[in-house]
Design an enzyme around this catalytic site. Sequence first.
Site, PDB file in Angstrom:
ATOM      1  N   ARG A   1       0.624  10.216   0.456  1.00 17.89           N
ATOM      2  CA  ARG A   1       0.654  11.168   1.453  1.00 17.89           C
ATOM      3  C   ARG A   1       1.879  12.349   1.224  1.00 17.89           C
ATOM      4  O   ARG A   1       2.326  13.129   1.858  1.00 17.89           O
ATOM      5  CB  ARG A   1       0.897  10.509   2.829  1.00 17.89           C
TER       6      ARG A   1
ATOM      7  N   GLU B   1       0.673  -1.287  -0.027  1.00 16.00           N
ATOM      8  CA  GLU B   1       0.158  -0.023   0.032  1.00 16.00           C
ATOM      9  C   GLU B   1       0.951   1.109  -0.058  1.00 16.00           C
ATOM     10  O   GLU B   1       1.680   1.561   0.951  1.00 16.00           O
ATOM     11  CB  GLU B   1      -0.985  -0.283   1.029  1.00 16.00           C
TER      12      GLU B   1
ATOM     13  N   LYS C   1     -11.402  -2.177   6.033  1.00 16.58           N
ATOM     14  CA  LYS C   1     -10.247  -2.028   7.255  1.00 16.58           C
ATOM     15  C   LYS C   1     -11.052  -1.828   8.522  1.00 16.58           C
ATOM     16  O   LYS C   1     -11.999  -1.474   8.733  1.00 16.58           O
ATOM     17  CB  LYS C   1      -9.288  -0.902   7.027  1.00 16.58           C
TER      18      LYS C   1
ATOM     19  N   THR D   1      -4.575   6.077   1.412  1.00 15.93           N
ATOM     20  CA  THR D   1      -5.068   7.089   2.094  1.00 15.93           C
ATOM     21  C   THR D   1      -5.761   8.008   0.968  1.00 15.93           C
ATOM     22  O   THR D   1      -5.439   9.215   0.752  1.00 15.93           O
ATOM     23  CB  THR D   1      -3.706   8.038   2.358  1.00 15.93           C
TER      24      THR D   1
HETATM   25  C1  3PG Z   1      -1.330   4.593   8.745  1.00 16.45           C
HETATM   26  O1  3PG Z   1      -2.420   4.923   8.280  1.00 16.45           O
HETATM   27  O2  3PG Z   1      -0.511   5.215   8.952  1.00 16.45           O
HETATM   28  C2  3PG Z   1      -1.562   3.012   9.080  1.00 16.45           C
HETATM   29  O3  3PG Z   1      -2.503   2.787   9.736  1.00 16.45           O
HETATM   30  C3  3PG Z   1      -0.287   2.506   9.623  1.00 16.45           C
HETATM   31  O4  3PG Z   1      -0.433   2.425  11.233  1.00 16.45           O
HETATM   32  P1  3PG Z   1       0.617   2.056  11.905  1.00 16.45           P
HETATM   33  O5  3PG Z   1       1.781   3.082  11.811  1.00 16.45           O
HETATM   34  O6  3PG Z   1       0.095   1.989  13.370  1.00 16.45           O
HETATM   35  O7  3PG Z   1       0.998   0.662  11.547  1.00 16.45           O
END
Ligand code: 3PG
Length: 207
Positions: free
Chosen positions: A44, A40, A128, A68
């Site tokens: 960002r 993924e 999710k 995202t």
């Molecule tokens: C995110 O959106 O950054 C993910 O959910 C990752 O979360 P984590 O850093 O807690 O694994």
Amino acid sequence: MTLLDILRLGPVMPVLVIDERDKAVPLARALLAGGIRVLEITLRTPVAFDAVRAIRDAVPDAVVGMGTLTRPQDLSAARDAGAVFGVSPGLSPGLLDAAEDGGLPLLPGTMTPSDVMTVRAAGLRVCKLFPAAVAGGLDMLKALHGPFPDQVFCPTGGVDVATAPAYLAQPNVACVGGSWVAPKALVQAGDWAAITALAAAAQRLRG
Ligand code: 3PG
């Protein structure tokens, strides 16, 4: 391949934040060397689309999704960049419509039973739980399994190598998402061997 097929390719889907375009392909190769194929790439950073394109071109065995995605137009942009699925921290009517119209499978984020009902009304049986640890973690997944026994989750957010096995043991969990397999410092340092080792350890989380 359906989205569920994709999520079942491995126990852990790495959530990747790529700041430098040149790091995208070596990072993907390092993860694949450890056995992780499904990636993924989060929307960002300014280079996120370029990163998706570069990995699609150079690492054909990678199954690249874009995360995202928060607006309908993000979904079409992700598809145009070559992503084969989309991930969102949440859901909105516009995003669910765009997924249905745009032909890009979407993994939306849910946090409540009502959210799960909304994604099911859109025909989606995979979502999710986000942010998983904050949303009740294992107890929440067990609670959701009662009214929604055929809904499958990818808990993400606050999941790590220590807590992942308990999540993966749940009947309604296909895989977990997490950033721990590609820590920012290791990516910045280009320590691909260390990332391969983390990926291999993540792959071993489910027998
Ligand atoms: C995110 O959106 O950054 C993910 O959910 C990752 O979360 P984590 O850093 O807690 O694994």
